[in-house]
Scaffold this motif. Structure first.
Motif, short mmCIF file in Angstrom:
data_model
loop_
_atom_site.label_atom_id
_atom_site.label_comp_id
_atom_site.label_asym_id
_atom_site.label_seq_id
_atom_site.Cartn_x
_atom_site.Cartn_y
_atom_site.Cartn_z
N ILE A 30 8.89 5.28 -13.52
CA ILE A 30 9.50 6.13 -12.49
C ILE A 30 10.33 7.23 -13.14
O ILE A 30 10.25 8.40 -12.75
CB ILE A 30 10.34 5.29 -11.52
N VAL A 31 11.10 6.88 -14.15
CA VAL A 31 11.90 7.87 -14.87
C VAL A 31 10.98 8.94 -15.46
O VAL A 31 11.25 10.14 -15.35
CB VAL A 31 12.75 7.20 -15.96
N ASP A 32 9.88 8.50 -16.07
CA ASP A 32 8.95 9.46 -16.69
C ASP A 32 8.27 10.36 -15.65
O ASP A 32 8.16 11.56 -15.85
CB ASP A 32 7.88 8.72 -17.50
N MET A 33 7.83 9.78 -14.54
CA MET A 33 7.09 10.58 -13.54
C MET A 33 8.00 11.56 -12.80
O MET A 33 7.52 12.55 -12.26
CB MET A 33 6.33 9.68 -12.56
N SER A 37 11.74 16.72 -12.03
CA SER A 37 12.09 16.92 -10.62
C SER A 37 13.44 16.27 -10.36
O SER A 37 14.19 15.97 -11.28
CB SER A 37 11.00 16.30 -9.74
N THR A 38 13.73 16.03 -9.09
CA THR A 38 14.95 15.31 -8.70
C THR A 38 14.54 13.95 -8.18
O THR A 38 13.59 13.83 -7.42
CB THR A 38 15.70 16.09 -7.60
N LEU A 39 15.26 12.93 -8.59
CA LEU A 39 15.04 11.56 -8.13
C LEU A 39 16.27 11.14 -7.33
O LEU A 39 17.32 10.85 -7.89
CB LEU A 39 14.80 10.61 -9.30
N TRP A 40 16.11 11.12 -6.01
CA TRP A 40 17.20 10.75 -5.11
C TRP A 40 17.21 9.25 -4.86
O TRP A 40 16.16 8.61 -4.81
CB TRP A 40 17.03 11.45 -3.76
N MET A 41 18.40 8.71 -4.65
CA MET A 41 18.55 7.31 -4.28
C MET A 41 19.94 7.10 -3.71
O MET A 41 20.81 7.97 -3.83
CB MET A 41 18.33 6.39 -5.48
N ASN A 42 20.14 5.92 -3.11
CA ASN A 42 21.48 5.60 -2.63
C ASN A 42 22.22 4.79 -3.69
O ASN A 42 21.66 4.42 -4.73
CB ASN A 42 21.44 4.88 -1.27
N PHE A 53 17.83 7.08 -19.77
CA PHE A 53 18.22 8.49 -19.78
C PHE A 53 17.50 9.14 -18.62
O PHE A 53 16.27 9.35 -18.67
CB PHE A 53 17.86 9.16 -21.11
N ALA A 54 18.21 9.41 -17.56
CA ALA A 54 17.60 9.94 -16.33
C ALA A 54 18.54 10.95 -15.67
O ALA A 54 19.12 10.69 -14.62
CB ALA A 54 17.27 8.81 -15.38
N PRO A 55 18.68 12.14 -16.28
CA PRO A 55 19.57 13.15 -15.69
C PRO A 55 19.07 13.66 -14.34
O PRO A 55 19.83 14.30 -13.61
CB PRO A 55 19.58 14.27 -16.74
#
Length: 137
Positions: A30-33, A37-42, A53-55
């Motif tokens: 998931i981090v790689d894909m 882009s932006t990875l949103w979550m609560n 490492f997931a900026p």
């Protein structure tokens, strides 16, 4: 937006009010894909990604409202059916186990409106076989 979630073989998303999504190999995918882009979550999901490492990770209680076209949303404990008009893709990770779930994935992907465009099996850190499927309109 693209919704990413983990489900069991019966569509369960959570069991005994706990997450199903702790496989480190799947989380790295998931981090790689989502890297460009932006990875949103609560807040509930944040600690899963703390060792990576997931900026690109953005945390907000209203993340499904803030996500735009091309963004990714990692969803563990919410029903996304109200956001269906805005969802471009689903990325589902699942394995061949059924847990006594108290929350299920509520979207029907077999209704002719969604098409499976990718299917991949891989070995995870917690399960011998994990399947990733991508569904698009």
């Amino acid at each position: 937006m693209t919704v990413i979630t983990f489900i069991d073989s019966c569509g369960g998303m959570m069991f005994n009010h706990r997450r199903q999504s702790q496989d480190r190999t799947a989380l790295q995918r998931i981090v790689d894909m989502t890297a460009s882009s932006t990875l949103w979550m609560n807040e509930y999901s944040t600690k899963l990604f703390s060792g990576f490492f997931a900026p690109q990770v953005q945390v907000d209680a209203q993340f499904l409202d803030k996500a735009g076209p091309g963004d990714f949303c990692f969803v563990e404990n919410l029903d996304v059916s109200a956001y269906l008009p805005f969802i471009e893709k689903f990325v589902l990770f699942y394995w061949n186990r059924a847990y006594p779930s108290d929350m299920k994935f509520s979207i029907r992907l077999d209704n002719g409106k969604w098409m499976c465009t990718q299917h991949e099996d891989f070995a995870g850190s917690s399960h011998e076989k994990i399947t990733m499927e991508v569904y698009e309109r």
